[in-house]
Design a protein around this motif. Sequence first.
Motif, PDB file in Angstrom:
ATOM      1  N   LEU A  20      30.947  16.959  15.454  1.00 44.63           N
ATOM      2  CA  LEU A  20      30.460  16.247  14.276  1.00 44.63           C
ATOM      3  C   LEU A  20      30.334  14.659  14.423  1.00 44.63           C
ATOM      4  O   LEU A  20      29.376  13.995  13.696  1.00 44.63           O
ATOM      5  N   ALA A  21      31.247  13.886  15.026  1.00 39.53           N
ATOM      6  CA  ALA A  21      31.086  12.396  15.165  1.00 39.53           C
ATOM      7  C   ALA A  21      29.688  11.990  15.921  1.00 39.53           C
ATOM      8  O   ALA A  21      29.380  10.632  15.617  1.00 39.53           O
ATOM      9  N   ARG A  22      29.177  13.016  16.554  1.00 40.69           N
ATOM     10  CA  ARG A  22      28.140  12.405  17.427  1.00 40.69           C
ATOM     11  C   ARG A  22      26.842  12.684  16.571  1.00 40.69           C
ATOM     12  O   ARG A  22      25.721  12.677  17.251  1.00 40.69           O
ATOM     13  N   CYS A  23      26.879  13.232  15.196  1.00 43.34           N
ATOM     14  CA  CYS A  23      25.508  13.451  14.535  1.00 43.34           C
ATOM     15  C   CYS A  23      24.700  12.243  14.522  1.00 43.34           C
ATOM     16  O   CYS A  23      23.330  12.626  14.586  1.00 43.34           O
ATOM     17  N   GLY A  24      25.292  11.150  14.626  1.00 46.23           N
ATOM     18  CA  GLY A  24      24.367   9.876  14.639  1.00 46.23           C
ATOM     19  C   GLY A  24      23.318   9.729  15.820  1.00 46.23           C
ATOM     20  O   GLY A  24      22.517   9.082  15.889  1.00 46.23           O
ATOM     21  N   GLU A  25      23.996  10.377  16.771  1.00 49.92           N
ATOM     22  CA  GLU A  25      23.005  10.613  18.167  1.00 49.92           C
ATOM     23  C   GLU A  25      21.978  11.378  18.050  1.00 49.92           C
ATOM     24  O   GLU A  25      20.759  11.218  18.671  1.00 49.92           O
ATOM     25  N   ILE A  26      22.172  12.425  17.244  1.00 48.49           N
ATOM     26  CA  ILE A  26      20.877  13.461  16.954  1.00 48.49           C
ATOM     27  C   ILE A  26      20.228  13.361  15.909  1.00 48.49           C
ATOM     28  O   ILE A  26      18.982  13.607  15.711  1.00 48.49           O
ATOM     29  N   TYR A  27      20.767  12.834  14.637  1.00 48.01           N
ATOM     30  CA  TYR A  27      20.017  12.572  13.355  1.00 48.01           C
ATOM     31  C   TYR A  27      19.872  10.997  12.937  1.00 48.01           C
ATOM     32  O   TYR A  27      20.705  10.163  13.467  1.00 48.01           O
ATOM     33  N   ALA A  28      18.698  10.842  12.585  1.00 47.50           N
ATOM     34  CA  ALA A  28      18.346   9.522  12.150  1.00 47.50           C
ATOM     35  C   ALA A  28      19.343   9.209  10.913  1.00 47.50           C
ATOM     36  O   ALA A  28      19.559  10.155  10.225  1.00 47.50           O
ATOM     37  N   PRO A  29      19.752   7.869  10.585  1.00 53.41           N
ATOM     38  CA  PRO A  29      20.315   7.640   9.386  1.00 53.41           C
ATOM     39  C   PRO A  29      19.960   8.294   7.885  1.00 53.41           C
ATOM     40  O   PRO A  29      20.807   8.823   7.300  1.00 53.41           O
ATOM     41  N   ASP A  30      18.803   8.183   7.960  1.00 55.06           N
ATOM     42  CA  ASP A  30      18.262   8.835   6.707  1.00 55.06           C
ATOM     43  C   ASP A  30      17.570  10.123   6.886  1.00 55.06           C
ATOM     44  O   ASP A  30      16.787  10.356   5.968  1.00 55.06           O
ATOM     45  N   ALA A  31      17.963  10.752   7.566  1.00 53.66           N
ATOM     46  CA  ALA A  31      17.279  12.198   7.918  1.00 53.66           C
ATOM     47  C   ALA A  31      17.612  13.031   6.674  1.00 53.66           C
ATOM     48  O   ALA A  31      18.554  12.923   5.831  1.00 53.66           O
ATOM     49  N   ARG A  32      16.596  14.247   6.539  1.00 60.46           N
ATOM     50  CA  ARG A  32      16.715  15.079   5.544  1.00 60.46           C
ATOM     51  C   ARG A  32      17.164  16.546   6.222  1.00 60.46           C
ATOM     52  O   ARG A  32      16.411  16.843   7.249  1.00 60.46           O
ATOM     53  N   PHE A  33      18.069  17.246   5.334  1.00 60.38           N
ATOM     54  CA  PHE A  33      18.263  18.520   6.256  1.00 60.38           C
ATOM     55  C   PHE A  33      18.093  19.514   4.825  1.00 60.38           C
ATOM     56  O   PHE A  33      18.526  19.296   3.470  1.00 60.38           O
ATOM     57  N   LYS A  34      17.234  20.519   4.909  1.00 53.59           N
ATOM     58  CA  LYS A  34      17.110  21.472   3.923  1.00 53.59           C
ATOM     59  C   LYS A  34      17.197  22.892   4.452  1.00 53.59           C
ATOM     60  O   LYS A  34      16.659  23.268   5.567  1.00 53.59           O
ATOM     61  N   ASP A  35      17.684  23.693   3.846  1.00 53.76           N
ATOM     62  CA  ASP A  35      18.086  25.192   3.958  1.00 53.76           C
ATOM     63  C   ASP A  35      18.085  25.854   2.928  1.00 53.76           C
ATOM     64  O   ASP A  35      17.882  25.329   1.798  1.00 53.76           O
ATOM     65  N   PRO A  36      18.211  27.352   2.782  1.00 53.49           N
ATOM     66  CA  PRO A  36      18.113  28.071   1.518  1.00 53.49           C
ATOM     67  C   PRO A  36      19.379  27.668   0.620  1.00 53.49           C
ATOM     68  O   PRO A  36      19.203  28.038  -0.713  1.00 53.49           O
ATOM     69  N   PHE A  37      20.368  26.996   1.139  1.00 54.92           N
ATOM     70  CA  PHE A  37      21.265  26.672   0.085  1.00 54.92           C
ATOM     71  C   PHE A  37      21.584  25.157  -0.117  1.00 54.92           C
ATOM     72  O   PHE A  37      22.170  24.611  -1.077  1.00 54.92           O
ATOM     73  N   ASN A  38      20.999  24.308   0.750  1.00 49.21           N
ATOM     74  CA  ASN A  38      21.024  22.784   0.668  1.00 49.21           C
ATOM     75  C   ASN A  38      19.836  21.941   0.970  1.00 49.21           C
ATOM     76  O   ASN A  38      18.836  22.489   1.591  1.00 49.21           O
ATOM     77  N   ASP A  39      19.868  20.901   0.332  1.00 49.71           N
ATOM     78  CA  ASP A  39      18.691  20.045   0.380  1.00 49.71           C
ATOM     79  C   ASP A  39      19.342  18.483   0.211  1.00 49.71           C
ATOM     80  O   ASP A  39      19.405  17.849  -0.830  1.00 49.71           O
ATOM     81  N   VAL A  40      19.694  17.757   1.281  1.00 50.81           N
ATOM     82  CA  VAL A  40      20.425  16.507   1.385  1.00 50.81           C
ATOM     83  C   VAL A  40      19.698  15.484   2.351  1.00 50.81           C
ATOM     84  O   VAL A  40      18.802  15.840   3.264  1.00 50.81           O
ATOM     85  N   ARG A  41      20.063  14.309   2.044  1.00 51.32           N
ATOM     86  CA  ARG A  41      19.527  13.417   2.867  1.00 51.32           C
ATOM     87  C   ARG A  41      20.728  12.617   3.315  1.00 51.32           C
ATOM     88  O   ARG A  41      21.550  12.174   2.492  1.00 51.32           O
ATOM     89  N   GLY A  42      20.673  12.063   4.480  1.00 54.29           N
ATOM     90  CA  GLY A  42      21.727  11.074   5.330  1.00 54.29           C
ATOM     91  C   GLY A  42      22.656  11.560   5.872  1.00 54.29           C
ATOM     92  O   GLY A  42      22.885  12.718   5.790  1.00 54.29           O
ATOM     93  N   LEU A  43      23.030  10.897   6.866  1.00 57.98           N
ATOM     94  CA  LEU A  43      24.099  11.292   7.832  1.00 57.98           C
ATOM     95  C   LEU A  43      25.447  12.078   7.157  1.00 57.98           C
ATOM     96  O   LEU A  43      25.777  13.169   7.687  1.00 57.98           O
ATOM     97  N   PRO A  44      25.822  11.209   6.330  1.00 56.55           N
ATOM     98  CA  PRO A  44      27.149  11.706   5.660  1.00 56.55           C
ATOM     99  C   PRO A  44      27.053  13.029   5.011  1.00 56.55           C
ATOM    100  O   PRO A  44      27.855  14.001   5.180  1.00 56.55           O
ATOM    101  N   ALA A  45      25.877  13.239   4.354  1.00 53.51           N
ATOM    102  CA  ALA A  45      25.655  14.742   3.522  1.00 53.51           C
ATOM    103  C   ALA A  45      25.387  15.742   4.585  1.00 53.51           C
ATOM    104  O   ALA A  45      25.811  17.029   4.372  1.00 53.51           O
ATOM    105  N   ILE A  46      24.648  15.368   5.742  1.00 52.52           N
ATOM    106  CA  ILE A  46      24.430  16.519   6.798  1.00 52.52           C
ATOM    107  C   ILE A  46      25.705  16.649   7.497  1.00 52.52           C
ATOM    108  O   ILE A  46      26.006  17.948   7.593  1.00 52.52           O
ATOM    109  N   GLN A  47      26.593  15.888   7.793  1.00 57.36           N
ATOM    110  CA  GLN A  47      28.102  16.211   8.384  1.00 57.36           C
ATOM    111  C   GLN A  47      28.634  17.031   7.442  1.00 57.36           C
ATOM    112  O   GLN A  47      29.408  17.848   7.942  1.00 57.36           O
ATOM    113  N   GLY A  48      28.657  16.798   6.265  1.00 57.75           N
ATOM    114  CA  GLY A  48      29.651  17.353   5.290  1.00 57.75           C
ATOM    115  C   GLY A  48      28.831  18.940   5.244  1.00 57.75           C
ATOM    116  O   GLY A  48      29.813  19.904   4.960  1.00 57.75           O
ATOM    117  N   ILE A  49      27.749  19.306   5.301  1.00 58.21           N
ATOM    118  CA  ILE A  49      27.245  20.580   5.517  1.00 58.21           C
ATOM    119  C   ILE A  49      27.863  21.460   6.584  1.00 58.21           C
ATOM    120  O   ILE A  49      28.265  22.344   6.723  1.00 58.21           O
TER     121      ILE A  49
END
Length: 142
Positions: A20-49
């Motif tokens: 998970l520490a490598r998320c910054g290599e895969i996701y842009a810093p302000d990336a958005r992630f959305k699925d049926p349960f989540n809608d978040v923005r930013g690396l810390p929130a995506i790593q949290g999911i």
Amino acid sequence: MTPAVEQIVSFFETLTPQSLARCGEIYAPDARFKDPFNDVRGLPAIQGIYQHMFTALHAPRFVVHERIVRGPQCFLTWDFQFRFKSYHPGVTQTVHGGSHLQLDPQGRITLHRDYWDAAEELYEKLPVVGGLMRWIKHRVNT
């Protein structure tokens, strides 16, 4: 296939709590992630999911089957395999889904939107809720 998409697929298929520490290599810093349960923005929130996924489930893993790439967009079809920690912990569950990814010029994900049927793929597998979901599905289809 583009090297960026192959790196993304490899990341998902080999995802561990340590990687998970490598998320910054895969996701842009302000990336958005959305699925049926989540809608978040930013690396810390995506790593949290993803961290929550490893905390809540036993042996979660993704198997990517198809990749469709068109310019800076990609669609992946996948199976998500896991075991519940408290409900039938010895039974592997599978969720079938897909992800629409938009990439920046560096090949990092700026938008990650997952598509899967929470009712069929998850709720119907749970005690009590599953029975209710199957009953509703039957009533709607008759």
